[in-house]
Design a protein around this motif. Structure first.
Motif, mmCIF file in Angstrom:
data_model
loop_
_atom_site.group_PDB
_atom_site.id
_atom_site.type_symbol
_atom_site.label_atom_id
_atom_site.label_comp_id
_atom_site.label_asym_id
_atom_site.label_seq_id
_atom_site.Cartn_x
_atom_site.Cartn_y
_atom_site.Cartn_z
ATOM 1 N N PRO A 37 46.628 -2.728 26.348
ATOM 2 C CA PRO A 37 46.761 -1.300 26.080
ATOM 3 C C PRO A 37 45.655 -0.479 26.724
ATOM 4 C CG PRO A 37 47.209 -2.564 24.096
ATOM 5 C CD PRO A 37 46.720 -3.542 25.119
ATOM 6 N N GLY A 38 46.045 0.531 27.472
ATOM 7 C CA GLY A 38 45.076 1.429 28.090
ATOM 8 C C GLY A 38 44.375 0.868 29.310
ATOM 9 N N GLU A 39 44.784 -0.299 29.760
ATOM 10 C CA GLU A 39 44.114 -0.910 30.909
ATOM 11 C C GLU A 39 45.087 -1.147 32.051
ATOM 12 O OE1 GLU A 39 40.999 -3.365 28.031
ATOM 13 O OE2 GLU A 39 41.777 -4.291 29.861
ATOM 14 N N GLY A 40 44.554 -1.626 33.164
ATOM 15 C CA GLY A 40 45.392 -1.914 34.322
ATOM 16 C C GLY A 40 45.918 -3.332 34.287
ATOM 17 N N LEU A 41 46.579 -3.713 35.360
ATOM 18 C CA LEU A 41 47.124 -5.064 35.482
ATOM 19 C C LEU A 41 46.018 -6.049 35.801
ATOM 20 C CD1 LEU A 41 50.276 -4.399 37.653
ATOM 21 C CD2 LEU A 41 50.265 -5.145 35.294
ATOM 22 N N GLN A 42 46.003 -7.145 35.076
ATOM 23 C CA GLN A 42 45.028 -8.192 35.343
ATOM 24 C C GLN A 42 45.765 -9.484 35.651
ATOM 25 O OE1 GLN A 42 42.223 -8.698 32.105
ATOM 26 N NE2 GLN A 42 42.187 -6.506 31.659
ATOM 27 N N LEU A 43 45.299 -10.194 36.644
ATOM 28 C CA LEU A 43 45.882 -11.494 36.940
ATOM 29 C C LEU A 43 45.560 -12.443 35.796
ATOM 30 C CD1 LEU A 43 47.287 -13.446 38.923
ATOM 31 C CD2 LEU A 43 44.995 -13.993 39.803
ATOM 32 N N LEU A 44 46.608 -13.068 35.259
ATOM 33 C CA LEU A 44 46.411 -14.023 34.174
ATOM 34 C C LEU A 44 46.365 -15.445 34.720
ATOM 35 C CD1 LEU A 44 46.185 -14.529 31.137
ATOM 36 C CD2 LEU A 44 48.689 -14.528 31.021
ATOM 37 N N LEU A 45 47.355 -15.789 35.555
ATOM 38 C CA LEU A 45 47.369 -17.093 36.181
ATOM 39 C C LEU A 45 48.343 -17.088 37.341
ATOM 40 C CD1 LEU A 45 50.227 -18.497 35.084
ATOM 41 C CD2 LEU A 45 48.884 -18.774 33.012
ATOM 42 N N LYS A 46 48.251 -18.129 38.167
ATOM 43 C CA LYS A 46 49.144 -18.201 39.313
ATOM 44 C C LYS A 46 49.404 -19.655 39.674
ATOM 45 C CE LYS A 46 45.630 -18.035 42.960
ATOM 46 N NZ LYS A 46 45.124 -17.284 44.160
ATOM 47 N N ALA A 47 50.449 -19.858 40.466
ATOM 48 C CA ALA A 47 50.779 -21.177 41.000
ATOM 49 C C ALA A 47 51.390 -20.972 42.382
ATOM 50 C CB ALA A 47 51.749 -21.913 40.084
ATOM 51 N N ASP A 50 45.546 -13.362 50.134
ATOM 52 C CA ASP A 50 45.031 -13.770 48.829
ATOM 53 C C ASP A 50 45.714 -12.991 47.704
ATOM 54 O OD1 ASP A 50 41.585 -14.448 47.800
ATOM 55 O OD2 ASP A 50 43.531 -15.063 47.017
ATOM 56 N N THR A 51 45.347 -13.333 46.513
ATOM 57 C CA THR A 51 45.847 -12.664 45.318
ATOM 58 C C THR A 51 45.544 -11.169 45.370
ATOM 59 O OG1 THR A 51 45.430 -14.662 44.052
ATOM 60 C CG2 THR A 51 45.668 -12.613 42.810
ATOM 61 N N GLN A 52 46.502 -10.375 44.892
ATOM 62 C CA GLN A 52 46.318 -8.928 44.836
ATOM 63 C C GLN A 52 45.653 -8.552 43.515
ATOM 64 O OE1 GLN A 52 49.948 -6.786 45.780
ATOM 65 N NE2 GLN A 52 50.413 -8.201 47.456
ATOM 66 N N TYR A 53 44.665 -7.672 43.602
ATOM 67 C CA TYR A 53 43.935 -7.194 42.429
ATOM 68 C C TYR A 53 44.310 -5.738 42.211
ATOM 69 C CZ TYR A 53 41.391 -11.502 42.965
ATOM 70 O OH TYR A 53 41.078 -12.831 43.048
ATOM 71 N N PHE A 54 44.737 -5.473 40.995
ATOM 72 C CA PHE A 54 45.300 -4.165 40.697
ATOM 73 C C PHE A 54 44.298 -3.238 40.023
ATOM 74 C CE2 PHE A 54 49.890 -4.340 41.514
ATOM 75 C CZ PHE A 54 50.007 -5.672 41.877
ATOM 76 N N GLY A 55 44.493 -1.959 40.259
ATOM 77 C CA GLY A 55 43.737 -0.934 39.577
ATOM 78 C C GLY A 55 44.386 -0.587 38.250
ATOM 79 N N PRO A 56 43.773 0.348 37.511
ATOM 80 C CA PRO A 56 44.273 0.711 36.180
ATOM 81 C C PRO A 56 45.521 1.577 36.210
ATOM 82 C CG PRO A 56 42.370 2.022 36.749
ATOM 83 C CD PRO A 56 42.513 1.016 37.849
ATOM 84 N N GLY A 57 45.854 2.105 37.367
ATOM 85 C CA GLY A 57 47.050 2.931 37.473
ATOM 86 C C GLY A 57 46.786 4.401 37.219
ATOM 87 N N THR A 58 47.663 5.223 37.763
ATOM 88 C CA THR A 58 47.683 6.666 37.484
ATOM 89 C C THR A 58 49.019 6.979 36.842
ATOM 90 O OG1 THR A 58 46.238 7.309 39.314
ATOM 91 C CG2 THR A 58 47.747 8.989 38.462
ATOM 92 N N ARG A 59 48.953 7.550 35.645
ATOM 93 C CA ARG A 59 50.197 7.940 34.965
ATOM 94 C C ARG A 59 50.542 9.354 35.386
ATOM 95 N NH1 ARG A 59 53.249 6.119 30.965
ATOM 96 N NH2 ARG A 59 51.748 4.479 30.471
ATOM 97 N N LEU A 60 51.672 9.505 36.074
ATOM 98 C CA LEU A 60 52.134 10.815 36.551
ATOM 99 C C LEU A 60 53.298 11.280 35.701
ATOM 100 C CD1 LEU A 60 52.210 13.120 38.639
ATOM 101 C CD2 LEU A 60 53.739 11.700 40.007
ATOM 102 N N THR A 61 53.159 12.478 35.181
ATOM 103 C CA THR A 61 54.243 13.094 34.426
ATOM 104 C C THR A 61 54.640 14.377 35.123
ATOM 105 O OG1 THR A 61 53.405 12.182 32.350
ATOM 106 C CG2 THR A 61 54.967 14.016 32.193
ATOM 107 N N VAL A 62 55.907 14.470 35.490
ATOM 108 C CA VAL A 62 56.429 15.679 36.138
ATOM 109 C C VAL A 62 57.346 16.376 35.148
ATOM 110 C CG1 VAL A 62 57.666 16.617 38.111
ATOM 111 C CG2 VAL A 62 56.305 14.529 38.377
ATOM 112 N N LEU A 63 57.005 17.619 34.805
ATOM 113 C CA LEU A 63 57.768 18.369 33.802
ATOM 114 C C LEU A 63 58.759 19.335 34.448
ATOM 115 C CD1 LEU A 63 54.794 19.217 31.420
ATOM 116 C CD2 LEU A 63 56.423 17.330 31.237
#
Lengths: 112, 113
Positions: free
Chosen positions: B40-50, A99-112
């Motif tokens: 901005p400030g959010e994660g990836l959201q599915l908008l549409l698909k085919a 099925d479709t993959q559902y993504f999280g908000p992500g983790t921003r990693l900065t390495v200095l």
């Protein structure tokens, strides 16, 4: 239903240090994926778990990256030791079978 | 191999303007095609698909048609709003052998009031 969650949202570390990212998939999703977006480029696949097994780890850049998914629930991605080029946004996604993959908000990693 | 090419941004439009973000792909067989959006400030959201040729995905006023003959999946919206400002990613999932997504580089859209 809760979505995919990731922790931390941001991490800033020194080169040579270790960082562990965590992902909690949507409940009931056996498939879990890690992706990375570096320097505003395309989002690239890192690896895919089915339950606790690594189905495809062809995108892992090198052996400094270690992903685990003990018990088939949450997953961790450890970078040890971190290098400058590891900076980027790390996304986790989950899905049921094909099925479709559902993504999280992500983790921003900065390495200095 | 599989790849996705998106038009480079940023794209800056006035509110109510027509939007097109081009996406073309290279893949064997009939991959599934997706548009994801990152506000901005959010994660990836599915908008549409085919999932097959000539399918039209639509959501929130956005549309994209799976064109096998031109290997394209262009994103369109007739009248954009300030709230549509975001980064848009085109992606494909190959027909078989893997579940990983192949993404484009993303296109940043900025809509001005």
């Amino acid at each position: 239903e809760a979505g995919v969650t990731q922790f931390p949202s941001h991490s800033v570390i020194e080169k040579g240090q270790t960082v562990t990212l965590r992902c909690d998939p949507i409940s009931g999703h056996d498939n879990l994926y890690w992706y990375r977006r570096v320097m505003g480029k395309e989002i690239k696949f890192l690896l895919h778990f089915v339950k606790e097994s690594k189905q495809d780890e062809s995108g892992m850049p090198n052996n400094r990256f270690l992903a685990e998914r003990t018990g088939g629930t949450y997953s961790t991605l450890k970078v040890q030791p971190a290098e400058l080029e590891d900076s980027g946004v790390y996304f986790c996604a989950s899905s049921q079978v094909t099925d479709t993959q559902y993504f999280g908000p992500g983790t921003r990693l900065t390495v200095l | 191999g599989n790849s996705v090419t998106q038009m480079e941004g940023p794209v800056t439009l006035s509110e109510e303007a027509f939007l097109t973000i081009n996406c073309t792909y290279t893949a064997t067989g009939y991959p599934s095609l997706f548009w994801y959006v990152q506000y901005p400030g959010e994660g990836l959201q599915l908008l549409l698909k085919a999932t097959k040729a000539d399918d039209k995905g639509s959501n929130k006023g956005f549309e994209a048609t799976y064109r096998k003959e031109t290997t394209s999946f262009h994103l369109e919206k007739g009248s954009v709003q300030v709230s549509d400002s975001a980064v848009y990613f085109c992606a494909l999932r190959p027909t078989s052998g893997t579940y990983k997504y192949i993404f484009g580089t993303g296109t940043r859209l900025k809509v001005l009031a």
